[in-house]
Design a protein around this motif. Sequence first.
Motif, PDB file in Angstrom:
ATOM      1  N   SER A 273       3.277   0.226  19.208  1.00 10.08           N
ATOM      2  CA  SER A 273       2.472   1.041  18.280  1.00 10.08           C
ATOM      3  C   SER A 273       3.263   1.636  17.115  1.00 10.08           C
ATOM      4  O   SER A 273       2.780   2.540  16.439  1.00 10.08           O
ATOM      5  N   HIS A 274       4.463   1.163  16.863  1.00 13.92           N
ATOM      6  CA  HIS A 274       5.326   1.763  15.853  1.00 13.92           C
ATOM      7  C   HIS A 274       5.188   1.013  14.522  1.00 13.92           C
ATOM      8  O   HIS A 274       4.876  -0.172  14.504  1.00 13.92           O
ATOM      9  N   PRO A 275       5.436   1.703  13.381  1.00 16.74           N
ATOM     10  CA  PRO A 275       5.442   0.989  12.102  1.00 16.74           C
ATOM     11  C   PRO A 275       6.430  -0.175  12.131  1.00 16.74           C
ATOM     12  O   PRO A 275       7.511  -0.056  12.716  1.00 16.74           O
ATOM     13  N   PRO A 276       6.089  -1.298  11.518  1.00 15.37           N
ATOM     14  CA  PRO A 276       6.937  -2.489  11.617  1.00 15.37           C
ATOM     15  C   PRO A 276       8.259  -2.318  10.871  1.00 15.37           C
ATOM     16  O   PRO A 276       8.339  -1.614   9.869  1.00 15.37           O
ATOM     17  N   ALA A 277       9.282  -2.992  11.383  1.00 12.68           N
ATOM     18  CA  ALA A 277      10.573  -3.012  10.687  1.00 12.68           C
ATOM     19  C   ALA A 277      10.438  -3.812   9.391  1.00 12.68           C
ATOM     20  O   ALA A 277       9.624  -4.732   9.275  1.00 12.68           O
ATOM     21  N   LEU A 278      11.252  -3.454   8.396  1.00 17.50           N
ATOM     22  CA  LEU A 278      11.259  -4.152   7.113  1.00 17.50           C
ATOM     23  C   LEU A 278      12.570  -4.926   6.991  1.00 17.50           C
ATOM     24  O   LEU A 278      13.655  -4.344   7.091  1.00 17.50           O
ATOM     25  N   LEU A 279      12.464  -6.237   6.783  1.00 11.80           N
ATOM     26  CA  LEU A 279      13.640  -7.088   6.595  1.00 11.80           C
ATOM     27  C   LEU A 279      13.694  -7.534   5.141  1.00 11.80           C
ATOM     28  O   LEU A 279      12.798  -8.234   4.663  1.00 11.80           O
ATOM     29  N   THR A 280      14.740  -7.093   4.424  1.00  7.72           N
ATOM     30  CA  THR A 280      14.938  -7.474   3.032  1.00  7.72           C
ATOM     31  C   THR A 280      16.119  -8.440   2.965  1.00  7.72           C
ATOM     32  O   THR A 280      17.229  -8.117   3.407  1.00  7.72           O
ATOM     33  N   ARG A 281      15.850  -9.621   2.438  1.00  5.16           N
ATOM     34  CA  ARG A 281      16.887 -10.647   2.355  1.00  5.16           C
ATOM     35  C   ARG A 281      17.845 -10.355   1.206  1.00  5.16           C
ATOM     36  O   ARG A 281      17.543  -9.591   0.287  1.00  5.16           O
ATOM     37  N   GLY A 282      19.003 -10.982   1.273  1.00  2.89           N
ATOM     38  CA  GLY A 282      19.995 -10.795   0.223  1.00  2.89           C
ATOM     39  C   GLY A 282      19.516 -11.234  -1.142  1.00  2.89           C
ATOM     40  O   GLY A 282      20.018 -10.750  -2.165  1.00  2.89           O
ATOM     41  N   ASP A 283      18.518 -12.145  -1.183  1.00  2.82           N
ATOM     42  CA  ASP A 283      17.987 -12.602  -2.470  1.00  2.82           C
ATOM     43  C   ASP A 283      16.864 -11.694  -2.995  1.00  2.82           C
ATOM     44  O   ASP A 283      16.274 -11.978  -4.040  1.00  2.82           O
ATOM     45  N   GLY A 284      16.544 -10.604  -2.239  1.00  5.99           N
ATOM     46  CA  GLY A 284      15.536  -9.653  -2.710  1.00  5.99           C
ATOM     47  C   GLY A 284      14.157  -9.855  -2.109  1.00  5.99           C
ATOM     48  O   GLY A 284      13.299  -8.988  -2.258  1.00  5.99           O
ATOM     49  N   THR A 285      13.890 -10.970  -1.451  1.00  3.88           N
ATOM     50  CA  THR A 285      12.603 -11.156  -0.787  1.00  3.88           C
ATOM     51  C   THR A 285      12.535 -10.257   0.448  1.00  3.88           C
ATOM     52  O   THR A 285      13.555  -9.961   1.078  1.00  3.88           O
ATOM     53  N   ALA A 286      11.327  -9.826   0.777  1.00  5.38           N
ATOM     54  CA  ALA A 286      11.187  -8.886   1.887  1.00  5.38           C
ATOM     55  C   ALA A 286       9.870  -9.120   2.612  1.00  5.38           C
ATOM     56  O   ALA A 286       8.890  -9.575   2.022  1.00  5.38           O
ATOM     57  N   ARG A 287       9.880  -8.803   3.904  1.00  8.00           N
ATOM     58  CA  ARG A 287       8.628  -8.857   4.668  1.00  8.00           C
ATOM     59  C   ARG A 287       8.736  -7.939   5.877  1.00  8.00           C
ATOM     60  O   ARG A 287       9.831  -7.639   6.376  1.00  8.00           O
ATOM     61  N   TYR A 288       7.562  -7.483   6.345  1.00  8.04           N
ATOM     62  CA  TYR A 288       7.499  -6.635   7.516  1.00  8.04           C
ATOM     63  C   TYR A 288       7.436  -7.507   8.775  1.00  8.04           C
ATOM     64  O   TYR A 288       6.747  -8.536   8.798  1.00  8.04           O
TER      65      TYR A 288
END
Length: 411
Positions: A304-319
Motif C-alpha cells: 500500500s505504499h507510494p511506488p518507488a521512482l527509478l530515474t535512469r542516467g539518461d534522464g528517463t524515469a518511471r514509477y
Amino acid sequence: MTTRTIGCDTADGLSRAVRRIARDHALDPGVRGRLVLSVAAVAEPALSAAGHTSLSWTFQCEDEDRSGLLTLALGLDAPVALPSAETAAGLPLPADAVTEREVVWRLPAAPAPDAPADGPAPDDAALVTEELRAVVARADALTAEHRRLKDELAETNSGVLALYVQLDERDAQLRKAHGQTLRELEDALRPAPLEVDGLELAVHYAPAGTDAPTGGDLYDWFVLPDGTVHITVVDALGHGVTSTRGALNVTHAVRTLALEGHHLQSIVARTDEILLPFDRSVMATVLLARIDPATGELWVANGSHPPALLTRGDGTARYLEARGRGIGFPMPGSDRLLTEKMAPGDLLLLYTDGLTESRRDPVEGEKRLIEAAYEHLHAPIEEIPGAIADDMHTVILHPDDTLALAVRVRS
C-alpha cells in the motif's frame, strides 16, 4: 480401490466409526479429532430428525510408498438441509465438497492394515485422550512461539521506545519545550550511515511540525549475508510518538524476517501475522527494496505504499508499481515481486506520501517528483533527498511527515 459403507444410528456410534477409520489410516491425532467433531456437527440434524446417517469411505493409493487419499463421505438421508459451502468451510476440519446428498472430506492418509495388529486395539477413550494431547501440544507450541516473539519485540523496543511513549502522554507545551531533545532522540532511531561498494545512499527526513519531531515515517537499511542491500520504508498511520511506536515494530519485525532469509515478497504478510497478536491498532504502508551492488539487480515488494521512482542516467524515469496491501489492512501482502536492473548513474528514490501530497494532489505531485529527480540526478548523493524535498514543498497545503531516500549506482 473399494468403497465401504456403514449405517450409523447414534452420534456416539458415528463418532466411534469415524475415529476408528481415521486411526486405521494413520491420520494425525489432531486431524483425527477435528474430523470427528466436524462429522458429528454435520450429522446432528439428520440424527435428530430421522435417527440415521450413512458413512462411506474409500482409500486410493497414489505413489510407491503406498501413501494416498482417504475420501470420507457422510450421507444425509433425512429431510434436512445440507450445510452450505460456507458453513462446511467453517467446520473444525473444513469439508472439501458438499453434493446434493452428502458432505465429503478428502485427507492424505496411509492404507489400512490388511489384518489387525498384534495386541488389543486402543479403545475409544484412549484415542480421545491421544487427540486431546495432540491439541494441547499444538496449543503449547503456539503459546511458546507467541511468547518468544513477544519477548523479542519487547527487548527490541525497550529504552528509547519507553521514553517516547511517556513523552507522548505529556501536553503539547511540554513537547514543544523539549523539541531539541526529541530531535536528538529521533536521530537515534535512524540506522547508522551505510557504506557499500558500488552504491551511494542518502536520506532526508522532516516532521510535519516542530512540536512533534518524530512520526510514523521510518526507514531501515542493512547489508544481508549474501551481500545484497535491504531497504525498508515505513509510514505508520498518524503523527507523533504513537505512530513512531508502530513504525518501530514494523521495521524491527521486517529486519528479523529478512535476516532469517524469508523471501522478500512474503515479508509484508508475515510481518502483519507477527504484529497482530501484540498491536492490533497498527496500520502502516511498507515498501521493501533489495539491491545487489555487484550486478545492479533490484527487487521491490509493496504494501500500500507510494511506488518507488527509478530515474535512469539518461534522464528517463518511471514509477515501479508493485501493488499490495499494508500492515493492518485486509489481506496484507505484496501481490508480486517487481524486478529491475539498475545501471551506473541510475537513481532510485524511495519516499513517503508527505513528499508528493503536500499540495493535496498526489497525481500532480508524482509528475513534479519526476521533474525534481531529473533536476538533481547528477548532484552529490548527500544533497539529492533534501534538494528534492525543497522543490516539492515550495507550497504546502497539507503538512505531513516526509521521508526521501536516494540510492544511486556508482558510475
